[in-house]
Enzyme design. Structure first.
Site, short mmCIF file in Angstrom:
data_model
loop_
_atom_site.label_atom_id
_atom_site.label_comp_id
_atom_site.label_asym_id
_atom_site.label_seq_id
_atom_site.Cartn_x
_atom_site.Cartn_y
_atom_site.Cartn_z
CD GLU A 128 90.05 101.65 2.26
OE1 GLU A 128 91.00 100.25 1.74
OE2 GLU A 128 89.40 101.99 1.01
CB CYS A 141 86.05 110.76 -0.27
SG CYS A 141 85.16 110.47 0.34
CB CYS A 148 80.73 103.16 9.84
SG CYS A 148 79.25 104.13 10.13
CB CYS A 152 74.50 101.82 6.26
SG CYS A 152 74.04 103.49 7.16
CB CYS A 155 77.85 100.80 3.64
SG CYS A 155 78.72 102.14 4.40
CB CYS A 397 79.65 106.07 -2.74
SG CYS A 397 80.52 107.63 -3.15
#
Ligand code: SAH
Ligand code: SF4
Length: 424
Positions: A128, A141, A148, A152, A155, A397
């Site tokens: 994205e 962004c 990933c 985290c 996230c 975010c």
């Protein structure tokens, strides 16, 4: 260059070394039709592929310069429209090369004007990108990976199982696509040498009034786990003959991959943002599991050594505000102490936690965030509170996760455990 042109090898290869445990595609990936996608290639790489296709060195150099300009300055994808190439040359190019773009699966617009695109690579991987318009700037962004590996705990992207590094073409392709969508390629004919028939475009040429002014490597993925491709992509984006974005308008955000930080400063030279989020070992270990490997003190020392950081170009420390986790007065004071101790030219971005389906965390209250900000500010460090953007379309975010990825809570927990175990 030779190595990336070996088209007979598999398009996926493991990245050597402990730091990059995910598959990476070759920068020049062979297409089914045998043509080579030029998107993301540097001027030198374009020259090399032209030579390999049969042009002599002099012709390859001239053509690579022209094509680089058409690709990245003009946003042209059709060789036939490249009016300073002789017609037979345009045909020769079109038989051997393409100028690709990521495929758009879905485009959404938030009530606050934020736009999100779900993109798909030619091997069917989803990622994205997000565009955030403001009064004085427009920020894209950009993602560096599909998913990933770092997981985290706050996230959404970290919960994706599939991870692959994006190629320079896929990274630069995001910027190109955003420009396409915003309709901001320069119009009119260009000044470069015409060796063919006259251009019939209007002679007026303009490239100002752009909406896309800034880039942040804050989409999906950890950019310093895909160092080479991110560096090569950003070099293309910064090239004065192409997209020509200044390094001062580009920010790379890392969760703290210390071994790659100095190289990022030296070889890319863009602004650095560091995802800190916690000031004690326990809390940061939970929020950013990479902290078990690279601790807070080491990380701040690496920041102090970051090439190019000074008071005019400060390092941004991102700090997500999570209720009763990392948002106390004592946390704020410890944050000030640490940043001062390492004499860091720092600013702090306070990001209200953006929730996503399945998370157990909550955002701190506005009063708490204000108080935290005041304490840091009184400590002499600027600490603005970021307004969440695009929450309604899951574009804020940490909310990015391709729509095609849906997993049960149990599956996500298992994955988290696997990833934590792998980190050791
Ligand atoms: N992997 C890099 C860059 C991508 S994340 C990094 O971690 O720095 C961009 C920023 O969004 C990071 O600071 C990240 O910590 C933050 N973030 C992640 N999830 C979030 C959430 N749910 N709410 C608010 N910020 C979040
Ligand atoms: Fe990866 Fe950054 Fe999300 Fe952590 S915050 S899981 S490093 S994208």
């Amino acid at each position: 260059m030779g190595a990336i042109m070996q088209t007979s090898a598999s398009p996926l290869m493991p990245i050597p070394g402990a730091i990059d445990p995910v598959p990476v595609r070759r920068a020049v990936t062979p297409r089914e039709d045998g043509r080579v996608d030029l998107m993301g290639l540097s001027r030198m790489q374009i020259k090399s592929v032209f030579e390999e296709a049969g042009l002599d060195a002099k012709a390859a150099k001239l053509r690579s310069k022209q094509i680089f300009h058409w690709l990245y300055h003009r946003g042209e994808t059709d060789f036939d429209a490249m009016t300073d190439l002789a017609k037979p040359m345009r045909g020769w190019m079109a038989e051997r090369f393409v100028v690709g773009r990521p495929q758009v699966v879905e485009a959404q617009v938030s009530s606050d004007g934020t736009r999100k695109w779900l993109l798909r690579s030619d091997d069917g991987q989803d990622y994205e990108m997000v565009f955030i318009p403001d009064a004085d700037r427009g920020t894209l962004c950009v993602s560096s990976q599909v998913g990933c590996t770092l997981n985290c705990s706050f996230c959404h992207t970290g919960t994706m199982r599939l991870v692959r590094n994006l190629t320079p073409g896929e990274i630069v392709g995001q910027v190109m696509l955003a420009r396409d969508a915003l309709g901001e390629w320069p119009k009119g004919s260009m000044a470069s040498a015409n060796d063919d028939e006259e251009s019939d475009e209007a002679s007026h040429y303009t490239s100002d009034g752009r909406m896309l002014t800034n880039i942040v490597m804050m989409g999906m993925g950890e950019p310093l786990y895909n160092f080479d491709h991110v560096r090569d992509a950003l070099k293309v984006v910064m090239d004065g003959d192409g997209l020509a974005l200044s390094k001062r308008r580009i920010t790379l955000s890392t969760s703290g991959v210390i071994p790659m930080m100095a190289r990022a400063g030296e070889e890319i030279g863009v602004n650095l943002a560091v995802s800190l989020h916690g000031v004690t070992k326990d809390v940061r270990d939970e929020l950013v599991p990479l902290n078990r490997k690279f601790g807070i003190e080491e990380l701040l020392a690496a920041c102090a050594a970051y090439p190019g950081a000074n008071n005019a170009r400060r390092i941004t420390f991102e700090y997500v505000m999570i209720k009763d986790k990392n948002d106390s007065d004592a946390d704020a004071r410890e944050l000030v102490r640490l940043l001062r101790h390492y004499k860091l030219p720092a600013k702090v971005n306070l990001i209200p936690f953006n929730p996503w389906p399945g998370t157990d965390y909550e955002c701190s209250t506005p009063e708490r965030i204000r108080r935290f900000s005041d304490i840091v500010f009184e400590g002499g460090i600027s600490a603005p509170v970021r307004t969440p953007r695009g929450r309604d379309i899951m574009a804020a975010c940490g909310q990015l996760k391709s729509a095609s990825e849906k997993k049960s809570k149990a599956e996500m927990r298992r994955l988290a455990e696997e990833k934590q175990a792998a980190l050791g």
